[in-house]
Design an enzyme around this catalytic site. Structure first.
Site, PDB file in Angstrom:
ATOM      1  N   ILE A 115       0.861  -1.185   0.000  1.00  0.00           N
ATOM      2  CA  ILE A 115       0.000   0.000   0.000  1.00  0.00           C
ATOM      3  C   ILE A 115       0.899   1.238   0.000  1.00  0.00           C
ATOM      4  O   ILE A 115       1.759   1.384   0.867  1.00  0.00           O
ATOM      5  CB  ILE A 115      -0.926   0.030   1.235  1.00  0.00           C
ATOM      6  CG1 ILE A 115      -1.582  -1.351   1.444  1.00  0.00           C
ATOM      7  CG2 ILE A 115      -1.965   1.133   1.083  1.00  0.00           C
ATOM      8  CD1 ILE A 115      -2.408  -1.842   0.270  1.00  0.00           C
ATOM      9  N   PRO A 117       1.478   5.463  -0.099  1.00  0.00           N
ATOM     10  CA  PRO A 117       0.877   6.770   0.183  1.00  0.00           C
ATOM     11  C   PRO A 117       1.245   7.797  -0.883  1.00  0.00           C
ATOM     12  O   PRO A 117       2.142   7.565  -1.705  1.00  0.00           O
ATOM     13  CB  PRO A 117       1.511   7.140   1.525  1.00  0.00           C
ATOM     14  CG  PRO A 117       2.889   6.545   1.434  1.00  0.00           C
ATOM     15  CD  PRO A 117       2.728   5.254   0.661  1.00  0.00           C
ATOM     16  N   THR A 119       2.401  10.820  -0.058  1.00  0.00           N
ATOM     17  CA  THR A 119       3.440  11.711   0.470  1.00  0.00           C
ATOM     18  C   THR A 119       4.841  11.320   0.001  1.00  0.00           C
ATOM     19  O   THR A 119       5.674  12.177  -0.248  1.00  0.00           O
ATOM     20  CB  THR A 119       3.397  11.733   2.003  1.00  0.00           C
ATOM     21  OG1 THR A 119       3.282  10.389   2.489  1.00  0.00           O
ATOM     22  CG2 THR A 119       2.214  12.557   2.496  1.00  0.00           C
ATOM     23  N   ASN A 120       5.116  10.025  -0.065  1.00  0.00           N
ATOM     24  CA  ASN A 120       6.425   9.537  -0.509  1.00  0.00           C
ATOM     25  C   ASN A 120       6.216   8.420  -1.536  1.00  0.00           C
ATOM     26  O   ASN A 120       6.624   7.274  -1.312  1.00  0.00           O
ATOM     27  CB  ASN A 120       7.238   9.004   0.678  1.00  0.00           C
ATOM     28  CG  ASN A 120       7.422  10.040   1.770  1.00  0.00           C
ATOM     29  OD1 ASN A 120       8.083  11.050   1.569  1.00  0.00           O
ATOM     30  ND2 ASN A 120       6.821   9.807   2.923  1.00  0.00           N
ATOM     31  N   GLY A 200      -2.469   6.373   6.064  1.00  0.00           N
ATOM     32  CA  GLY A 200      -3.239   6.924   7.168  1.00  0.00           C
ATOM     33  C   GLY A 200      -3.701   5.850   8.134  1.00  0.00           C
ATOM     34  O   GLY A 200      -3.681   4.654   7.830  1.00  0.00           O
ATOM     35  N   GLY A 218       1.147   3.820  10.828  1.00  0.00           N
ATOM     36  CA  GLY A 218       0.307   4.986  10.612  1.00  0.00           C
ATOM     37  C   GLY A 218       1.016   6.285  10.933  1.00  0.00           C
ATOM     38  O   GLY A 218       2.189   6.461  10.606  1.00  0.00           O
ATOM     39  N   CYS A 251       7.126  11.087   7.906  1.00  0.00           N
ATOM     40  CA  CYS A 251       6.340  10.986   9.140  1.00  0.00           C
ATOM     41  C   CYS A 251       7.200  10.956  10.408  1.00  0.00           C
ATOM     42  O   CYS A 251       6.685  11.142  11.511  1.00  0.00           O
ATOM     43  CB  CYS A 251       5.424   9.769   9.104  1.00  0.00           C
ATOM     44  SG  CYS A 251       6.290   8.214   8.771  1.00  0.00           S
ATOM     45  N   GLU A 342      -0.113  15.540  14.412  1.00  0.00           N
ATOM     46  CA  GLU A 342       0.817  15.388  13.297  1.00  0.00           C
ATOM     47  C   GLU A 342       0.519  16.440  12.233  1.00  0.00           C
ATOM     48  O   GLU A 342      -0.627  16.660  11.856  1.00  0.00           O
ATOM     49  CB  GLU A 342       0.705  13.990  12.679  1.00  0.00           C
ATOM     50  CG  GLU A 342       1.708  13.777  11.547  1.00  0.00           C
ATOM     51  CD  GLU A 342       1.561  12.435  10.856  1.00  0.00           C
ATOM     52  OE1 GLU A 342       2.584  11.807  10.548  1.00  0.00           O
ATOM     53  OE2 GLU A 342       0.409  12.022  10.610  1.00  0.00           O
ATOM     54  N   LEU A 421       8.293   2.397   8.940  1.00  0.00           N
ATOM     55  CA  LEU A 421       8.823   2.412  10.301  1.00  0.00           C
ATOM     56  C   LEU A 421       7.796   1.825  11.268  1.00  0.00           C
ATOM     57  O   LEU A 421       6.785   2.449  11.570  1.00  0.00           O
ATOM     58  CB  LEU A 421       9.179   3.852  10.706  1.00  0.00           C
ATOM     59  CG  LEU A 421      10.055   4.636   9.711  1.00  0.00           C
ATOM     60  CD1 LEU A 421      10.299   6.053  10.227  1.00  0.00           C
ATOM     61  CD2 LEU A 421      11.368   3.929   9.436  1.00  0.00           C
TER      62      LEU A 421
END
Length: 492
Positions: A115, A117, A119-120, A200, A218, A251, A342, A421
């Site tokens: 999965i 995201p 963002t990266n 998320g 997450g 994150c 966050e 992570l």
């Protein structure tokens, strides 16, 4: 009807890709370490060759971050991760204990659902493909719809390179019609052996509730403590570098700064000197109402944006064009305290506490509210204080005197280089590791007989003699402990 048809098409595509991946993985499972390593090297080289192109594509498609920093992340995923895994043994006999006569054998888990995201996107694809294939697994990606094109391009580049190096077709693929239904199918299908989920909180919970084994991570929400023993100038530099890198989209980056009252003026002065803008009370409140949406989740309009863009979107006035980071004072944690959450953007909360005990309590409170098990950073040269915090802070990565974003992923520390992570049980994750190939294989153990049952009976005879325990009752506790200790030493 159009949406329903799209859902059906995407679900069928997910099933088809999984079937192809299953067949490809069966071929991979027959390969030796040398063949697997040749494929992994090809993925690395393809990632490096296309690092700039993919970085620009990701920034253009998502609107997040800074493409020059995304190049660094792509190189990190391609080269640094490769250097860490290239000599790892993951296939066949990993270890032989001649004294205990036990062999550890590495076995692929099978087909992995990756999965990804927004963002990266590109760097995470390269990284996940590399660690999956290193373990002899196939991987099917579910791209975030907001980053579909750059993710698809990345998969295309690395899959083609892998095939040229001997990888079976279908071992690396991605859904081209991303829908929630397709992702659910990917996670719950019988052909999926493991889910590697980055995203998320809702997505991670969905992965763990799918019925398929999962490694999910997450939100992060790491506080940064600057102690009075720290080099304040260097500490602020580290925090600024970390939070500005790719506009805060990693994150592990710091989300708030915590200091003792005696350090407040010194740290604020250094923040200003290095380009941070300290919001006044009105600006803090106005930006705070923009950071979170009505449902309490992070406003996507702040993600990966510059200070100037955020100020414009939030309607903030008086923000200089030179501002590198926006800092808002906070006194609470949780509901009604947006700076305690966050913020994947160059925005920091700022807490002032009376002493280090209150700093510790506040840090724990923040992490338990959001980001438990993820990352905490501390700037100090007092080793006893570092130890005190390290023993109590609920974070899997406790970073000292380093930028958290880069330290957490293993770029400025010696942690395993990773873009997934683990947060451990406290953070709802199945692992607290920086995830690598050894997290994506099973260990089969071959154990040779070392003792006969008659020997065990003989050693246990004093404890069972008489059948009713009468003999045991006549022994001293010291004698019983001695007998048990002897048996345990023989068994271990």
């Amino acid at each position: 009807m159009e949406l329903k048809d799209k859902d059906l098409v995407s679900v069928q595509e997910a099933r088809n890709l999984l079937e192809q991946a299953k067949a490809a993985q069966e071929e991979l499972a027959r390969m030796d370490q040398q063949q697997i390593d040749r494929i992994v090297k090809a993925i690395s080289e393809a990632g490096i060759a296309h690092a700039t192109q993919l970085a620009k594509a990701a920034q253009e498609e998502t609107g997040f971050g800074i493409w020059q920093d995304k190049v660094i992340k792509n190189i990190f995923a391609s080269k640094v991760v490769y250097e860490a895994v290239k000599d790892q043994k993951t296939i066949g006999i990993l270890h032989e204990d001649k004294e205990r006569k036990i062999w550890d054998i590495g076995v692929p888990v099978g087909v992995i659902a990756g999965i990804i995201p927004s963002t990266n996107p590109t760097s995470t694809v390269i990284y996940k493909a590399m660690i999956a294939l290193k373990g002899g697994n196939a991987i099917v990606f579910s791209p975030h719809p907001g980053a579909k094109k750059c993710i698809t391009d990345t998969v295309g580049f690395i899959a083609e390179a892998a095939c040229r190096a001997g990888c079976p077709k279908g071992a690396i693929s991605t859904i081209s019609v991303p829908t929630m239904e397709a992702t659910k199918e990917l996670m719950g299908n019988d052909n999926t052996a493991l889910i590697l989920a980055t995203g998320g909180g809702a997505m991670v919970k969905s992965a763990y509730s799918s019925g398929t084994p999962a490694i999910g991570v997450g939100a992060g929400n790491g506080p940064a403590f600057i102690d009075k023993s720290a080099d304040v100038k260097q500490a602020v530099k580290h925090i600024m570098e970390s939070k500005i890198f790719d506009n805060g989209t990693i994150c592990a980056s710091e989300q708030s700064i915590i200091v003792e009252k005696c350090m407040e003026e010194k740290v604020i002065s250094e923040l200003k000197a290095q380009g941070a803008f300290i919001l006044d009370s009105e600006q803090t409140k106005k930006l705070g109402t923009f950071i979170l949406r009505a449902n309490g989740t992070m406003n996507p309009m702040i993600v990966g944006k510059s200070c100037a863009q955020i100020a414009e979107y939030a309607g903030l006035s008086g923000i200089p064009s030179t501002a590198r980071i926006l800092v808002g004072r906070e006194t609470k944690v949780g509901a009604g305290a947006p700076y305690s959450r966050e913020k994947l953007a160059p925005i920091l909360g700022f807490y002032v506490e009376e002493n280090t005990d209150r700093v510790l309590e506040r840090s724990i409170e923040i992490l338990h509210m959001e980001g438990a098990g993820h990352t905490f950073s501390m700037h100090a040269n007092d080793e006893k204080l570092v130890q005190k915090f390290a023993l109590q802070i609920p974070a899997s990565r406790f970073l000292v005197n380093t930028p958290a974003a880069l330290g957490g992923i293993g770029a400025t520390t010696r942690l395993f280089p990773a873009l997934t992570l683990g947060c451990g049980a406290v953070g709802g994750s199945s692992s607290s590791n920086n995830i690598g190939p050894l997290d994506l294989i099973n260990i089969k153990r071959v154990a040779f007989g070392m003792k006969e049952l008659d020997e065990i009976r003989g050693e246990s005879a004093p404890l069972v003699q008489g059948g009713t325990g009468a003999y045991c009752n006549s022994l001293s506790q010291e004698m019983i402990d001695s007998i048990v200790d002897k048996i345990l030493k023989e068994l271990i």
